[in-house]
Design an enzyme around this catalytic site. Structure first.
Site, PDB file in Angstrom:
ATOM      1  CB  THR A  44      44.045  25.222  45.483  1.00  0.00           C
ATOM      2  OG1 THR A  44      43.362  24.461  46.484  1.00  0.00           O
ATOM      3  CG2 THR A  44      43.028  25.866  44.555  1.00  0.00           C
TER       4      THR A  44
ATOM      5  CG  ASN B 157      42.391  23.651  40.206  1.00  0.00           C
ATOM      6  OD1 ASN B 157      41.398  23.254  39.598  1.00  0.00           O
ATOM      7  ND2 ASN B 157      42.363  23.969  41.490  1.00  0.00           N
TER       8      ASN B 157
ATOM      9  CD  GLU C  17      32.504  17.969  47.214  1.00  0.00           C
ATOM     10  OE1 GLU C  17      32.824  19.131  47.529  1.00  0.00           O
ATOM     11  OE2 GLU C  17      33.337  17.129  46.822  1.00  0.00           O
TER      12      GLU C  17
HETATM   13  P1  CMP Z   1      38.458  23.489  43.708  1.00  0.00           P
HETATM   14  O1  CMP Z   1      39.310  22.698  44.649  1.00  0.00           O
HETATM   15  O2  CMP Z   1      37.573  22.734  42.795  1.00  0.00           O
HETATM   16  O3  CMP Z   1      37.575  24.515  44.555  1.00  0.00           O
HETATM   17  C1  CMP Z   1      37.228  25.796  44.086  1.00  0.00           C
HETATM   18  C2  CMP Z   1      37.822  26.143  42.758  1.00  0.00           C
HETATM   19  O4  CMP Z   1      37.815  27.524  42.435  1.00  0.00           O
HETATM   20  C3  CMP Z   1      39.286  25.780  42.744  1.00  0.00           C
HETATM   21  O5  CMP Z   1      39.449  24.386  42.770  1.00  0.00           O
HETATM   22  C4  CMP Z   1      39.747  26.506  41.487  1.00  0.00           C
HETATM   23  O6  CMP Z   1      39.401  25.811  40.306  1.00  0.00           O
HETATM   24  C5  CMP Z   1      38.879  27.780  41.533  1.00  0.00           C
HETATM   25  N1  CMP Z   1      39.601  28.987  41.950  1.00  0.00           N
HETATM   26  C6  CMP Z   1      39.811  30.057  41.184  1.00  0.00           C
HETATM   27  N2  CMP Z   1      40.454  31.010  41.837  1.00  0.00           N
HETATM   28  C7  CMP Z   1      40.671  30.559  43.073  1.00  0.00           C
HETATM   29  C8  CMP Z   1      41.301  31.098  44.246  1.00  0.00           C
HETATM   30  N3  CMP Z   1      41.830  32.325  44.262  1.00  0.00           N
HETATM   31  N4  CMP Z   1      41.340  30.331  45.358  1.00  0.00           N
HETATM   32  C9  CMP Z   1      40.779  29.097  45.365  1.00  0.00           C
HETATM   33  N5  CMP Z   1      40.169  28.532  44.291  1.00  0.00           N
HETATM   34  C10 CMP Z   1      40.121  29.263  43.158  1.00  0.00           C
END
Ligand code: CMP
Length: 142
Positions: free
Chosen positions: A92, A113, A127
């Site tokens: 992530t 990301n 989903e």
């Molecule tokens: P995603 O895998 O789509 O799931 C949740 C999203 O929240 C993650 O990718 C990021 O785009 C966003 N995000 C922002 N801050 C955080 C964090 N601290 N931990 C995890 N996801 C985050």
């Protein structure tokens, strides 16, 4: 076994003109695109999709980011598709992502990301249903 997973190229990935690059990575890894659409999420849709994160401190920023421009949403199918896609994406936080992964190569921060991928077969089914309904996909293998 053959699985399906839900992938989103997030607004930063679309803005950086990476749709083809990312689709090429899916295909080279043996994943087939079995449904796809570009859409600009409403705050309501983004909040519902990420409802599991509603209590997290980053929730509001996440909804704002995910609604900041169009996203490309696709269902992918292939052997162990959930984990194959997760391996292609990397961690992530791009700072923790392995070299050669989508996030390591293109992402700017833990929030921006580039891509989303389902974390398990069960969440993938929910989903995919959220975006494509129960019969909106074109599976190749059954
Ligand atoms: P995603 O895998 O789509 O799931 C949740 C999203 O929240 C993650 O990718 C990021 O785009 C966003 N995000 C922002 N801050 C955080 C964090 N601290 N931990 C995890 N996801 C985050």
């Amino acid at each position: 076994s053959v699985e399906q997973t839900l992938s989103i190229i997030k607004p930063d990935g679309v803005q950086k003109n990476l749709i083809g690059e990312i689709y090429s990575r899916f295909e080279k890894a043996g994943l087939r695109i079995v449904a796809a659409k570009m859409m600009h999420l409403s705050k309501e849709q983004a909040g519902e999709f990420y409802a599991v994160h509603k209590e997290r401190p980053f929730f509001n920023d996440l909804v704002n980011y995910m609604t900041s421009g169009p996203v490309m949403v696709q269902a992918l199918e292939g052997e162990l598709a959930v984990n194959v896609n997760r391996d292609l994406m990397g961690a992530t936080n791009p700072a923790d992502a392995d070299d050669g992964t989508i996030r390591s190569d293109f992402a700017d921060s833990i929030e921006e990301n580039i891509v989303h991928g389902s974390d398990a077969v069960e969440t993938a089914a929910a989903e995919i249903r959220f975006f494509f309904g129960s019969d909106g996909i074109c599976p190749r293998t059954r």
